[in-house]
Enzyme design. Structure first.
Site, PDB file in Angstrom:
ATOM      1  N   GLN A  70     -14.210 -28.658 -19.219  1.00 16.79           N
ATOM      2  CA  GLN A  70     -14.345 -28.698 -18.085  1.00 16.79           C
ATOM      3  C   GLN A  70     -16.214 -27.608 -18.404  1.00 16.79           C
ATOM      4  O   GLN A  70     -16.390 -27.744 -18.955  1.00 16.79           O
ATOM      5  CB  GLN A  70     -14.247 -27.501 -17.406  1.00 16.79           C
ATOM      6  CG  GLN A  70     -12.807 -27.658 -16.068  1.00 16.79           C
ATOM      7  CD  GLN A  70     -12.843 -26.737 -15.147  1.00 16.79           C
ATOM      8  OE1 GLN A  70     -11.157 -25.767 -15.330  1.00 16.79           O
ATOM      9  NE2 GLN A  70     -13.750 -26.559 -13.940  1.00 16.79           N
ATOM     10  N   HIS A  71     -17.314 -28.406 -17.162  1.00 18.15           N
ATOM     11  CA  HIS A  71     -18.427 -27.910 -17.440  1.00 18.15           C
ATOM     12  C   HIS A  71     -19.837 -28.647 -17.772  1.00 18.15           C
ATOM     13  O   HIS A  71     -20.537 -28.169 -16.858  1.00 18.15           O
ATOM     14  CB  HIS A  71     -18.106 -25.983 -17.329  1.00 18.15           C
ATOM     15  CG  HIS A  71     -17.857 -25.553 -16.771  1.00 18.15           C
ATOM     16  ND1 HIS A  71     -17.262 -25.069 -15.572  1.00 18.15           N
ATOM     17  CD2 HIS A  71     -16.824 -24.704 -17.391  1.00 18.15           C
ATOM     18  CE1 HIS A  71     -17.200 -24.566 -14.905  1.00 18.15           C
ATOM     19  NE2 HIS A  71     -15.958 -23.569 -16.210  1.00 18.15           N
ATOM     20  N   ASP A 223     -10.132 -29.992 -18.032  1.00 15.78           N
ATOM     21  CA  ASP A 223      -8.664 -29.003 -18.762  1.00 15.78           C
ATOM     22  C   ASP A 223      -7.869 -28.462 -17.983  1.00 15.78           C
ATOM     23  O   ASP A 223      -6.768 -28.756 -18.054  1.00 15.78           O
ATOM     24  CB  ASP A 223      -8.836 -28.911 -19.717  1.00 15.78           C
ATOM     25  CG  ASP A 223     -10.363 -28.057 -19.662  1.00 15.78           C
ATOM     26  OD1 ASP A 223     -10.537 -27.379 -18.328  1.00 15.78           O
ATOM     27  OD2 ASP A 223     -10.344 -27.634 -20.541  1.00 15.78           O
TER      28      ASP A 223
END
Length: 472
Positions: A70-71, A223
């Site tokens: 992520q991110h 994820d």
């Protein structure tokens, strides 16, 4: 005739691939390739790892899905070329940018109401602010911003319009899970008035398209969302993942908006929501304690199980790598209750396990406050294999604990999404659950005592930090 689907986990450390039976979820074959150990990377490294990990695996695969860390921030120019190396979730250079953004919108509550989460350095929105402030010339070239899984899906499709899903988009800091739409105003606020194009958000079972070879590609997801999909979370199920860091999450029918920032109000990969609490310190607490005691992890288990519950009065606040919460910004670890009579390797080992689990129990309490009923904990991650963790977790958590067999949950979740998109059904395929160890809830009174002692120590450390003006 058996149909095969593939799922990919493009994580921080590596690319893992599983090929499974679309009807049953049974794993047929697997692949893996390493990533460099870094906090920024050229996205083409991920593609090279994907190519290596899938070599010879996909010839008879009908559909594929990508689960990704992520991110992260992937910035492309108008020709689709990478403008600068991607910043990963664990790149903390945007910490000051996060503080600035929180203040500019009016504080944590304003952010929680806008996008369900209070941004920290891991979030894409803070990385864009850092980028705009520190590399304005490169920032001016950016035409699109993607997440890691978006970029891989786009490459898999051979180009075209990039797409994403609401689960991964919910970790950017400029997407509202509750409203199901981007917040272009927050994108512009972060990126110095620039509003590059963002991926189109697909429905959970919507196909992104097909590869040049005709393989169906699902939307993909982040994820944590993929792991939740693999585990088939239902109401009352909460995952506690004991990796290097620890996460606590469960599915909800309502969006979370926590102004304290402890709970991130993510969306999941099925159309629901995924309130999530994170701690920096989980399995690393056990490895660090084992190293200090000069034993391996099996030796740490033996020591911890030889001690009585409560570790003879020792309590470890295991913030060994800091703990970025509103009440304990970058706090250091603390060992409390030392007496000449309790200073034994056994008690220290037990205090490490109890301290780690009490920190995760605080995460359970946090998600409870946002509508999650905790009836069962699913314990996953490397430290879930510890005998001491398995013995102590049901006591500390106070609910039954299920330990699934070790599996590539993120990759399997991505594969399940691919099977769902391939089937066109209203719900994901009902794969049979993997073998699991089911542990009954432990002594409720003892668990409450351990959690309260950990909370008392935490409040003491916070009081000392406030009094001295230093991290303790």
């Amino acid at each position: 005739m058996t149909e095969l689907v593939a799922g990919v986990d493009s994580s921080t450390q590596s690319t893992k691939v599983v090929v499974v039976d679309a009807d049953t979820g049974a794993v047929v074959r697997t692949g893996r390739a390493a990533h460099p150990d870094t906090t920024e990377v050229d996205p083409r490294v991920w593609w090279d790892a994907f190519t290596e990990a899938t070599a010879g695996l996909l010839d008879d695969v009908r559909a594929i899905g990508i689960g990704g860390q992520q991110h992260g921030m992937v910035a492309l120019d108008s020709a689709g070329e990478v403008v600068r190396p991607a910043l990963l979730w664990n790149d903390t250079r945007s910490g000051k940018a996060a503080e600035q953004l929180v203040g500019e919108l009016g504080g944590p509550r304003a952010w929680a109401e806008a996008v369900g989460s209070v941004p920290v350095a891991s979030f894409t929105v803070t990385k864009l602010r850092w980028f705009a402030d520190n590399e304005p010339g490169l920032a001016d070239r950016v035409a699109r911003v993607l997440l890691p899984h978006d970029w891989l899906t786009w490459r898999l499709l051979g180009g075209g319009e990039p797409v994403t899903d609401r689960g991964d988009a919910s970790g950017t800091g400029y997407f509202s899970p509750a409203e199901g739409k981007y917040r272009q105003d927050l994108l512009g606020l972060a990126f110095g008035g620039r509003t590059p194009k963002l991926p189109r958000v697909l429905a959970p079972a919507e196909a992104a398209g097909r590869t040049p070879d005709g393989v169906l590609v699902s939307a993909g997801t982040g994820d944590n969302m993929a792991a939740a999909l693999a585990l088939g979370l239902d109401e009352g199920d909460v995952v506690v993942s004991l990796g290097t860091s620890g996460t606590v999450f469960g599915v909800s029918e309502t969006a979370a908006a926590d102004p304290t920032g402890i709970v991130a109000g993510f969306a999941d990969a099925t159309g629901r929501f995924l309130p999530l609490a994170c701690t920096l310190n989980a399995a690393r607490v056990l490895t660090a304690t084992a190293a200090m005691l000069d034993v391996d992890l099996a030796g740490l288990d033996r020591l911890a199980l030889a001690a009585e519950p409560g570790a003879g009065g020792l309590a470890l606040l295991p913030y060994l790598d800091g703990e970025r919460t509103p009440n304990l910004p970058d706090a250091a670890g603390s060992l409390h209750g030392l007496r000449r009579t309790n200073m034994t390797p056994e008690n220290l080992a037990r205090a490490a396990v109890e301290g780690m689990l009490c920190g995760l129990a605080a995460g359970l309490d946090a998600v409870r406050e946002h509508g999650i009923t905790v009836r069962r904990v699913l314990l996953i991650g490397g430290a879930a294999q510890s005998e001491a963790v398995r013995a102590i977790a049901p006591i500390v958590f106070g609910v039954p604990v299920t330990v699934p067999e070790p599996a590539e949950h993120v990759a399997r979740g991505a594969a399940r999404q691919a099977a769902w998109a391939l089937s066109g059904a209203a719900r994901p395929p009902a794969w049979s659950e993997d073998a699991a160890l089911n542990l009954p809830a432990g002594d409720a009174a003892l668990g409450a005592e351990l959690r309260q002692r950990h909370l008392d120590v935490r409040e003491l450390v916070h009081d000392l930090s406030t009094t001295t003006g230093e991290d303790s």
